[in-house]
Design a protein around this motif. Sequence first.
Motif, PDB file in Angstrom:
ATOM      1  N   GLY A 107       0.665  39.199  44.354  1.00  0.00           N
ATOM      2  CA  GLY A 107      -0.121  39.191  45.301  1.00  0.00           C
ATOM      3  C   GLY A 107      -0.360  40.542  46.030  1.00  0.00           C
ATOM      4  O   GLY A 107      -1.387  41.132  46.475  1.00  0.00           O
ATOM      5  N   ASN A 108       0.867  41.184  46.373  1.00  0.00           N
ATOM      6  CA  ASN A 108       1.038  42.200  47.349  1.00  0.00           C
ATOM      7  C   ASN A 108       0.525  43.439  46.216  1.00  0.00           C
ATOM      8  O   ASN A 108      -0.327  44.399  46.847  1.00  0.00           O
ATOM      9  CB  ASN A 108       2.277  42.411  47.668  1.00  0.00           C
ATOM     10  CG  ASN A 108       2.752  41.620  48.860  1.00  0.00           C
ATOM     11  OD1 ASN A 108       1.913  41.309  49.615  1.00  0.00           O
ATOM     12  ND2 ASN A 108       4.111  41.329  48.966  1.00  0.00           N
ATOM     13  N   GLY A 109       0.639  43.437  44.820  1.00  0.00           N
ATOM     14  CA  GLY A 109       0.306  44.316  43.888  1.00  0.00           C
ATOM     15  C   GLY A 109      -1.412  44.465  44.075  1.00  0.00           C
ATOM     16  O   GLY A 109      -1.856  45.462  43.747  1.00  0.00           O
ATOM     17  N   LEU A 110      -2.010  43.506  44.507  1.00  0.00           N
ATOM     18  CA  LEU A 110      -3.412  43.385  44.319  1.00  0.00           C
ATOM     19  C   LEU A 110      -4.031  43.458  45.877  1.00  0.00           C
ATOM     20  O   LEU A 110      -5.222  43.152  45.874  1.00  0.00           O
ATOM     21  CB  LEU A 110      -3.746  42.120  43.771  1.00  0.00           C
ATOM     22  CG  LEU A 110      -3.514  41.842  42.261  1.00  0.00           C
ATOM     23  CD1 LEU A 110      -4.132  40.435  41.763  1.00  0.00           C
ATOM     24  CD2 LEU A 110      -4.024  42.899  41.423  1.00  0.00           C
ATOM     25  N   GLY A 111      -3.264  43.785  46.730  1.00  0.00           N
ATOM     26  CA  GLY A 111      -3.626  44.243  48.008  1.00  0.00           C
ATOM     27  C   GLY A 111      -3.744  42.986  49.112  1.00  0.00           C
ATOM     28  O   GLY A 111      -4.520  43.039  50.031  1.00  0.00           O
TER      29      GLY A 111
END
Length: 360
Positions: free
Chosen positions: A229-233
């Motif tokens: 999730g964090n990797g996708l912003g």
Amino acid sequence: MSSVSFPALITKKRNKEELSRDEIEAFVNGIANNSVQDSQIGAMLMAMYLNDLTMRETTDLTRAMMNSGDTLSWPEEWKGNLVDKHSTGGVGDKVSLILAPALAACGVKVPMISGRGLEHTGGTLDKLESIPGFQVSVTSEKMLDIIETVGCCIVGQTKKLCPADSKMYAIRDVTATVDNLGLITGSIISKKAAEKIDALVLDVKFGNGAFLKDIDTARKLARMMVGSGNGLGINTVSLLTSMNSPLGKMVGNALEVAETVWTLQGNGPDDLLNLVIELGGELLSVAGKAPSSEEGRRMVKDTISDGTALARFCHMAKAQGVDPAKADALCAPDTDVFSVLPRAGAIKELLSRNRLCDRY
């Protein structure tokens, strides 16, 4: 990639090599446009299942699945205010029905795309459909209108949203590759990412009544989903919660709607109310809408105490097809909820006549 050899990609993953972002995108696009055969999809899924996916591969897979179809779009002024919640599911879990309107009452937008039952647990959509007239299938235009006027909506996934995920999940189901953490992450987070939200809270359950039985596996999945999730912003946070006993006191679609209303009226069981407050507090904090999770918890609790969350629930029900008089009756403090929910009323009558006991 201009030319892709799907057998070569399968071979690479079978041999425990890491797939590049371009290779993963090519494979997922092949699923979406039907240029890859079902047998090849099954072979790749088994290679991923046996050899696992790295965190980077998982994020790239999630991104590719998100981009395999439509994504939602919102007015520019909503940017930074779009949030959602996901639970891995458990017996009696009706948190979404309470949390979505509570969050809307806190001033954020909640475009919640939910699912149906998984194994022995009822799904959020199944529960809402026990309210006469409640519509979970709406167009994206209608969804925009509901969120603009109510602040939240709870709807089902359209066929154009993450179509690669739908096909992959169907093949995972028949190839015994469902319970792989990387593939689970891709399936869950891709749909949330397609909502174009800014923040997400994950309720990862473990225990006898959950899909995941032990806390170590739940922790691994939580870390993977948060990382993706964090990797996708998306500002993402997760809570691990026990499901060794049912959540709340009611189990069953209509009965859980009744308990939802009671909780929004301030008369719900402590374990259910506390979980709603904990998840909401963490989400408001990670979304930057509360200076701390503690303050976020206070904000959510206040919306239930002062009745604004219940009012949002009632407004959402009307916006999604429930007759206004029935919606008002369902949420009125002096109304017998069982009289408004036919299925719950039938269960109440059955119990009152001891018919269950008469069978023994």
